[in-house]
Enzyme design. Structure first.
Site, short mmCIF file in Angstrom:
data_model
loop_
_atom_site.label_atom_id
_atom_site.label_comp_id
_atom_site.label_asym_id
_atom_site.label_seq_id
_atom_site.Cartn_x
_atom_site.Cartn_y
_atom_site.Cartn_z
N LYS A 123 0.15 4.28 -0.25
CA LYS A 123 -0.45 5.48 0.36
C LYS A 123 -0.18 6.71 -0.53
O LYS A 123 -0.15 6.56 -1.75
CB LYS A 123 0.08 5.66 1.79
CG LYS A 123 -0.05 4.37 2.60
CD LYS A 123 0.22 4.55 4.06
CE LYS A 123 0.05 3.21 4.76
NZ LYS A 123 0.20 3.31 6.21
N HIS A 162 -9.32 1.60 5.06
CA HIS A 162 -8.03 1.71 5.75
C HIS A 162 -8.19 2.64 6.95
O HIS A 162 -8.94 3.62 6.88
CB HIS A 162 -6.96 2.24 4.78
CG HIS A 162 -5.58 2.15 5.37
ND1 HIS A 162 -5.11 3.07 6.28
CD2 HIS A 162 -4.59 1.24 5.21
CE1 HIS A 162 -3.88 2.71 6.65
NE2 HIS A 162 -3.55 1.61 6.02
N GLY A 170 3.07 2.12 10.70
CA GLY A 170 4.12 3.11 10.53
C GLY A 170 4.90 3.41 11.79
O GLY A 170 5.64 4.40 11.84
N ASN A 202 0.88 -1.18 0.00
CA ASN A 202 0.00 0.00 0.00
C ASN A 202 0.91 1.22 0.00
O ASN A 202 1.51 1.55 1.02
CB ASN A 202 -0.88 -0.04 1.26
CG ASN A 202 -1.65 1.24 1.48
OD1 ASN A 202 -1.76 2.07 0.59
ND2 ASN A 202 -2.19 1.40 2.69
N GLU A 236 -5.20 -4.65 10.81
CA GLU A 236 -4.09 -3.72 11.02
C GLU A 236 -4.31 -2.95 12.32
O GLU A 236 -5.10 -1.99 12.34
CB GLU A 236 -4.03 -2.71 9.87
CG GLU A 236 -3.82 -3.33 8.51
CD GLU A 236 -3.28 -2.32 7.52
OE1 GLU A 236 -2.17 -2.50 7.04
OE2 GLU A 236 -3.98 -1.32 7.25
N GLU A 264 -6.44 4.93 8.04
CA GLU A 264 -6.14 6.35 7.76
C GLU A 264 -7.36 7.02 7.12
O GLU A 264 -7.60 8.21 7.34
CB GLU A 264 -4.89 6.44 6.87
CG GLU A 264 -3.64 6.16 7.70
CD GLU A 264 -2.48 5.55 6.95
OE1 GLU A 264 -2.48 5.58 5.71
OE2 GLU A 264 -1.57 5.02 7.63
N SER A 280 3.66 -2.30 10.26
CA SER A 280 5.10 -2.45 10.48
C SER A 280 5.67 -3.81 10.07
O SER A 280 6.59 -4.32 10.71
CB SER A 280 5.45 -2.14 11.94
OG SER A 280 5.08 -0.80 12.25
P1 PGA Z 1 3.10 0.18 7.57
O1 PGA Z 1 1.62 0.45 7.04
O2 PGA Z 1 3.57 -1.12 6.96
O3 PGA Z 1 3.90 1.35 7.12
O4 PGA Z 1 3.01 0.06 9.06
C1 PGA Z 1 0.70 -0.60 6.86
C2 PGA Z 1 -0.60 -0.06 6.31
O5 PGA Z 1 -1.06 0.99 6.74
O6 PGA Z 1 -1.23 -0.67 5.41
#
Ligand code: PGA
Length: 251
Positions: A13, A97, A173, A11, A167, A99, A212
């Site tokens: 983003k 997601h 992140g 992803n 997640e 976010e 992560s």
């Molecule tokens: P990350 O993000 O691997 O940077 O933690 C995962 C995601 O939000 O899909």
């Protein structure tokens, strides 16, 4: 009994410009030159790169989008429909997601509507769920996650049009991951809820872990029971790191 078919999904983003083509090119060449992984591989770039990336989709590499509107078309300035995504040749779309749930106030009901739109357009919907740190600290992880699952996964879901991504919001992140035992507990609860609702189909819907994931922890995480792949943010932006995660499916 059929088993879920694993997926490692990147992803991107809000990252990636034309020059990022180099990264997807590198992912493609790893996939064609190294041992074929036992997982499907997917990259979800931003919309601006979707058309170009979709032209590179192959049996080895699928391309997806990061969001869609719940309507098929119409007066929705700035939005993108699932049909438009399918029209590029992309085959997946991420919906719900955390976010988007946080930045755009997306509810379970809205996410479910987006998943239905995706499925109607012939796309595979990756439906994201996960608890915040406060919810985890309050001991509410399973009730939050299962509540989101029930509210966000539509009745039309089946093993070929739906993927669930667990997640934990606090792990995205941050470099922090739940213990292997915690991942196993949450994924087992998601699997039971899917089977309870969808019967046999529920046993083959892939359940991805996200938050992560990196080359150094992928092998351990990907071998947890009921973990059928990864949704990868940061580490998917660099082809060598992403490939290092795919390595978990090369043995
Ligand atoms: P990350 O993000 O691997 O940077 O933690 C995962 C995601 O939000 O899909």
């Amino acid at each position: 009994m059929a088993v879920p078919s694993p997926i490692v999904a990147g992803n991107w983003k809000m990252n990636g410009l034309k020059q990022s083509f180099e990264q997807i090119d590198a992912v493609s060449s790893f996939l064609s030159s190294k041992t074929k992984p036992t997982c499907r591989v997917l990259i979800c770039p931003p919309f601006t790169l979707l058309n170009q990336f979709a032209s590179l989709a192959s049996d080895d590499l699928a391309i997806g989008a990061q969001d869609c509107h719940f309507n098929a078309s119409g007066a929705h300035t700035g939005d993108i429909s699932a049909d438009m995504i399918a029209d590029t040749g992309a085959t997946f779309v991420i919906v719900g997601h955390s976010e988007r749930r946080a930045d755009h106030g997306e509810s379970n009901e809205l996410v479910s509507g987006k998943a239905v739109a995706a499925q109607s357009a012939g796309l595979n919907a990756i439906i994201c769920i996960g608890e915040t740190e406060d919810e985890r600290d309050a001991g509410d992880t399973l009730s939050i996650v299962i509540g989101q699952l029930e509210g966000s996964v539509p009745a039309s879901a089946n093993a070929s049009n739906t993927v669930v991504a667990y997640e934990p919001v606090w792990g995205i992140g941050t470099g922090r991951t739940p213990t292997i035992g915690d991942v196993a507990t949450v994924h087992a609860a998601i699997r039971s809820a899917l089977i309870k609702r969808f019967g046999e189909q529920g046993s083959t819907v892939p359940i991805l872990y996200g938050g992560s994931v990196k080359p150094s922890n992928a092998d351990e995480l990907m071998h947890v029971e009921n973990v059928d792949g990864a949704l990868v943010g940061g580490a998917s932006l660099k082809a060598t790191d992403f490939d290092g995660i795919i390595d978990a499916y090369r043995k």
